[in-house]
Enzyme design. Structure first.
Site, PDB file in Angstrom:
ATOM      1  N   ASP A 183       0.869  -1.179   0.000  1.00 23.49           N
ATOM      2  CA  ASP A 183       0.000   0.000   0.000  1.00 23.49           C
ATOM      3  C   ASP A 183       0.901   1.223   0.000  1.00 23.49           C
ATOM      4  O   ASP A 183       1.811   1.332   0.832  1.00 23.49           O
ATOM      5  CB  ASP A 183      -0.909   0.014   1.231  1.00 23.49           C
ATOM      6  CG  ASP A 183      -1.851   1.209   1.223  1.00 23.49           C
ATOM      7  OD1 ASP A 183      -2.571   1.385   0.225  1.00 23.49           O
ATOM      8  OD2 ASP A 183      -1.852   1.974   2.219  1.00 23.49           O
ATOM      9  N   GLU A 267      -1.788  -1.496  -5.980  1.00 23.88           N
ATOM     10  CA  GLU A 267      -2.998  -0.916  -6.543  1.00 23.88           C
ATOM     11  C   GLU A 267      -2.683  -0.211  -7.858  1.00 23.88           C
ATOM     12  O   GLU A 267      -1.629   0.414  -7.995  1.00 23.88           O
ATOM     13  CB  GLU A 267      -3.626   0.081  -5.563  1.00 23.88           C
ATOM     14  CG  GLU A 267      -4.317  -0.541  -4.383  1.00 23.88           C
ATOM     15  CD  GLU A 267      -4.965   0.492  -3.485  1.00 23.88           C
ATOM     16  OE1 GLU A 267      -6.202   0.466  -3.342  1.00 23.88           O
ATOM     17  OE2 GLU A 267      -4.236   1.324  -2.920  1.00 23.88           O
ATOM     18  N   CYS A 320     -12.319  -5.084   5.955  1.00 19.49           N
ATOM     19  CA  CYS A 320     -11.672  -5.787   7.067  1.00 19.49           C
ATOM     20  C   CYS A 320     -10.923  -6.980   6.491  1.00 19.49           C
ATOM     21  O   CYS A 320     -11.519  -7.845   5.837  1.00 19.49           O
ATOM     22  CB  CYS A 320     -12.705  -6.252   8.083  1.00 19.49           C
ATOM     23  SG  CYS A 320     -12.020  -7.284   9.405  1.00 19.49           S
ATOM     24  N   CYS A 323     -12.491 -10.464   8.146  1.00 19.84           N
ATOM     25  CA  CYS A 323     -13.795 -11.046   7.813  1.00 19.84           C
ATOM     26  C   CYS A 323     -14.377 -10.528   6.499  1.00 19.84           C
ATOM     27  O   CYS A 323     -15.364 -11.061   6.013  1.00 19.84           O
ATOM     28  CB  CYS A 323     -14.788 -10.798   8.950  1.00 19.84           C
ATOM     29  SG  CYS A 323     -15.196  -9.043   9.177  1.00 19.84           S
ATOM     30  N   CYS A 342     -15.878  -8.869  14.717  1.00 23.11           N
ATOM     31  CA  CYS A 342     -14.735  -9.753  14.955  1.00 23.11           C
ATOM     32  C   CYS A 342     -13.719  -9.142  15.912  1.00 23.11           C
ATOM     33  O   CYS A 342     -12.770  -9.804  16.325  1.00 23.11           O
ATOM     34  CB  CYS A 342     -14.056 -10.118  13.636  1.00 23.11           C
ATOM     35  SG  CYS A 342     -13.316  -8.712  12.770  1.00 23.11           S
ATOM     36  N   ASP A 349      -3.340   1.569   6.765  1.00 16.75           N
ATOM     37  CA  ASP A 349      -2.422   1.238   5.684  1.00 16.75           C
ATOM     38  C   ASP A 349      -2.015  -0.236   5.698  1.00 16.75           C
ATOM     39  O   ASP A 349      -1.933  -0.882   4.644  1.00 16.75           O
ATOM     40  CB  ASP A 349      -1.182   2.127   5.756  1.00 16.75           C
ATOM     41  CG  ASP A 349      -1.522   3.605   5.606  1.00 16.75           C
ATOM     42  OD1 ASP A 349      -2.482   3.907   4.875  1.00 16.75           O
ATOM     43  OD2 ASP A 349      -0.848   4.447   6.229  1.00 16.75           O
TER      44      ASP A 349
END
Length: 396
Positions: A183, A267, A320, A323, A342, A349
């Site tokens: 990232d 990305e 997340c 999950c 959770c 980041d």
């Protein structure tokens, strides 16, 4: 071992006479580029006809016979044809929407010309066409590979360089079996999914006071005066220093990442659109994400490693990593957040880098991308009211 094309840049030290001949080459190649760029534009506007490289090359042969342009014969003909090739490539990139429409070259910018043939180096002397005595070159490594072509350039600070492109046998990095998601951002240049962070050294920001001072001094000088030219060089030296520091840092960390990991996921950012944000444009320019991605990509290709770009609209920061729930109202000022169901505490980041890795591995395995994103968004919209962002704990 893998056969690749690699360029090596060296400083050269021409004599006064050679500097004059180099200036003629720079000027002639610049003239040819600008002349035929203008001719292509006029041809399209007046006759709706699009000229190509061969049209320009045939016309150049006739142009050199004109008494007004007889000085073009002093220049290596291959270099002039390379200028036409560069113009043709610029047009093709424009029509493919890879770059802007070609612009006229200026004598105040970096100058260069290409010599596609007869490039040799003997006893620290560079031999190229029209320079029979050779130009002194400062070698930091011996060139024993096949030389394809060379590009002679002059920086805005008045230094001369040669970039020699060779066909080399590259010794590839060993396979590590490691997978990583990256990232990128402004606060830190790169946050890896294994927890490692590469800081943003902020080269421009650390030298901005010097730049502003030199720019103010330059604005006070009389145009076309010698004092203005001296001040322009002082300003160019600072810009050159900033560029060199930034490139050196990016090369070091990109090489380290590629050497230690076999699968690298990032990305697919639109740096061009990011630069339109005037409040952050300078910071994005300083961090040079586009150059960082470019280096990672070609170094992965050299070493037969996987470089994967995920969709720029993938919610890597909002999702997340434990999950898959999506925090729809996550703002930029929220650097940490907790998923209520959770109980996972996420650093923004680091969480994004883990999601980027997961999505990159899905792309590599060939599983669906768009359907996966839509499914997560539907799940987020159908969550109970107690699971909405109002009840989540945000740590700024």
């Amino acid at each position: 071992m893998k056969t690749i094309f690699k360029s090596f840049k060296f400083r050269i030290y021409p004599t006064k006479e050679q500097e004059i001949l180099l200036s003629k080459h720079f000027g002639a190649c610049r003239f040819v580029f600008n002349h035929y760029l203008n001719k292509r534009k006029e041809s399209y506007i007046e006759d709706k006809k699009t000229l190509n490289y061969y049209d320009n090359a045939n016309d150049l042969t006739q142009l050199k016979k004109d008494e007004n342009f007889i000085w073009l014969k002093e220049i290596n003909s291959q270099s002039l044809q390379s200028a036409l090739r560069n113009l043709d490539v610029s047009y093709m990139k424009f029509f493919r929407k890879q770059t802007k429409f070609p612009q006229f070259k200026s004598k105040y910018d970096r100058q260069s010309f290409k010599t596609p043939q007869s490039v040799t180096i003997k006893n620290n002397i560079l031999y190229i066409p029209k320079f029979n005595e050779g130009i002194k070159i400062c070698l930091y490594k011996e060139i024993n590979d096949k030389i394809l072509f060379a590009t002679i350039s002059k920086s805005t600070t008045g230094k001369y360089y040669v970039s020699i492109t060779c066909e080399v046998q590259h010794e590839q990095f060993e396979k590590t079996g490691s997978k990583i998601g990256i990232d990128t951002g402004i606060k830190d240049l790169a946050i890896l999914s294994d927890g490692k962070i590469y800081e943003n050294i902020k080269t421009l920001k650390n030298n901005i006071k010097k730049l502003k001072h030199k720019q103010r001094q330059l604005s006070k000088k009389v145009k076309n005066s010698s004092s203005r030219n001296k001040q322009r060089k002082k300003l160019a030296i600072i810009y050159e220093k900033i560029t060199n520091i930034r490139k050196d840092y990016l090369h070091k960390i990109s090489t380290e990442i590629v050497k230690n990991h076999d699968i690298i996921c990032v990305e697919d950012l639109s740096v061009k659109n990011m630069m339109k944000n005037h409040s952050l444009a300078q910071s994005f320019s300083d961090v040079s994400l586009g150059e960082f991605y470019r280096q990672l990509e070609y170094k992965c290709e050299w070493n037969d490693k996987h470089f994967i770009k995920i969709d720029r609209y993938f919610p890597s920061s909002k999702m997340c990593s434990n999950c898959g729930w999506i925090y729809q109202d996550l703002n930029l000022n929220i650097r940490e957040w907790i998923r209520p169901s959770c109980g996972e505490n996420h650093d923004r980041d680091f969480n994004a880098s883990k999601n980027i890795l997961k999505q990159g591995l899905k792309i590599l395995s060939g599983s669906g991308i768009e359907s996966d994103i839509k499914q997560k968004q539907v799940e987020a919209l159908s969550v109970d009211e107690s699971m909405k962002p109002e009840t989540t704990k945000s740590l700024v």
